[in-house]
Design an enzyme around this catalytic site. Structure first.
Site, PDB file in Angstrom:
ATOM      1  N   HIS A 236      30.113  42.572  49.843  1.00  0.00           N
ATOM      2  CA  HIS A 236      30.965  42.331  49.531  1.00  0.00           C
ATOM      3  C   HIS A 236      29.999  40.648  48.703  1.00  0.00           C
ATOM      4  CE1 HIS A 236      32.589  38.951  51.681  1.00  0.00           C
ATOM      5  NE2 HIS A 236      31.266  39.137  52.304  1.00  0.00           N
TER       6      HIS A 236
ATOM      7  N   CYS B  15      28.965  33.510  51.028  1.00  0.00           N
ATOM      8  CA  CYS B  15      29.248  34.474  52.406  1.00  0.00           C
ATOM      9  C   CYS B  15      28.332  34.300  52.615  1.00  0.00           C
ATOM     10  CB  CYS B  15      29.494  35.576  52.568  1.00  0.00           C
ATOM     11  SG  CYS B  15      30.753  36.229  53.924  1.00  0.00           S
TER      12      CYS B  15
ATOM     13  N   GLN C  83      40.452  39.993  56.716  1.00  0.00           N
ATOM     14  CA  GLN C  83      42.207  39.032  56.375  1.00  0.00           C
ATOM     15  C   GLN C  83      42.244  40.401  56.011  1.00  0.00           C
ATOM     16  OE1 GLN C  83      41.989  35.804  53.990  1.00  0.00           O
ATOM     17  NE2 GLN C  83      39.351  35.464  54.597  1.00  0.00           N
TER      18      GLN C  83
ATOM     19  N   SER D 128      39.966  33.278  51.221  1.00  0.00           N
ATOM     20  CA  SER D 128      38.583  32.905  51.956  1.00  0.00           C
ATOM     21  C   SER D 128      37.988  32.727  50.243  1.00  0.00           C
ATOM     22  CB  SER D 128      37.067  33.783  52.780  1.00  0.00           C
ATOM     23  OG  SER D 128      37.838  33.805  53.777  1.00  0.00           O
TER      24      SER D 128
ATOM     25  N   HIS E 161      36.794  38.438  45.983  1.00  0.00           N
ATOM     26  CA  HIS E 161      35.748  39.000  46.435  1.00  0.00           C
ATOM     27  C   HIS E 161      35.523  40.263  45.233  1.00  0.00           C
ATOM     28  CE1 HIS E 161      35.817  37.166  50.092  1.00  0.00           C
ATOM     29  NE2 HIS E 161      37.306  37.303  50.325  1.00  0.00           N
TER      30      HIS E 161
END
Length: 119
Positions: A8, A69, A87, A110, A113
């Protein structure tokens, strides 16, 4: 299948629960969600038309260069994960993809993505 594996690329923004890039350690609080989406859309455009290992390699390079990330160092590779480990929107999007398929933009707490399912 009880587990999946995915790469990701995360773009954090002002709405992220922790708006600090793990790649640069810089705040992303000044980045809007719209700006994060625009950046991801440009990356998706660069990846269009690629398949198989070419897509995996190109996605990993994009993640190393841009993802916020900590997985950026592994080309965005999150390893294997199962239900309840990520999540919910991220998990649902990943499990809905076919192996080798890339998602559109997926928003979570977060940030924003794109996901490439490997297994």
């Amino acid at each position: 299948m009880s587990k999946v594996r995915a790469l990701h690329l995360l773009c954090k923004h002002s709405g992220s629960r922790n708006p600090v890039s793990r790649r640069t350690n810089a705040s992303t609080a000044a980045v809007t969600q719209k700006e994060a989406h625009a950046e991801l859309e440009a990356i998706i455009e660069r990846l269009k038309g690629k398949t198989g290992q070419e897509l995996v390699n190109a996605f990993a390079e994009e993640a190393k260069a841009r993802s916020d990330c900590g997985s950026f160092a592994q080309g965005g590779d999150l390893g294997q994960f199962g239900p309840g480990e990520m999540q919910k929107p991220f998990e649902q999007a990943t499990f809905a993809l076919a192996v080798g398929q890339m998602s559109g933009i997926v928003d979570t707490d977060s940030g924003s993505h794109i996901i490439l399912r490997l297994e």
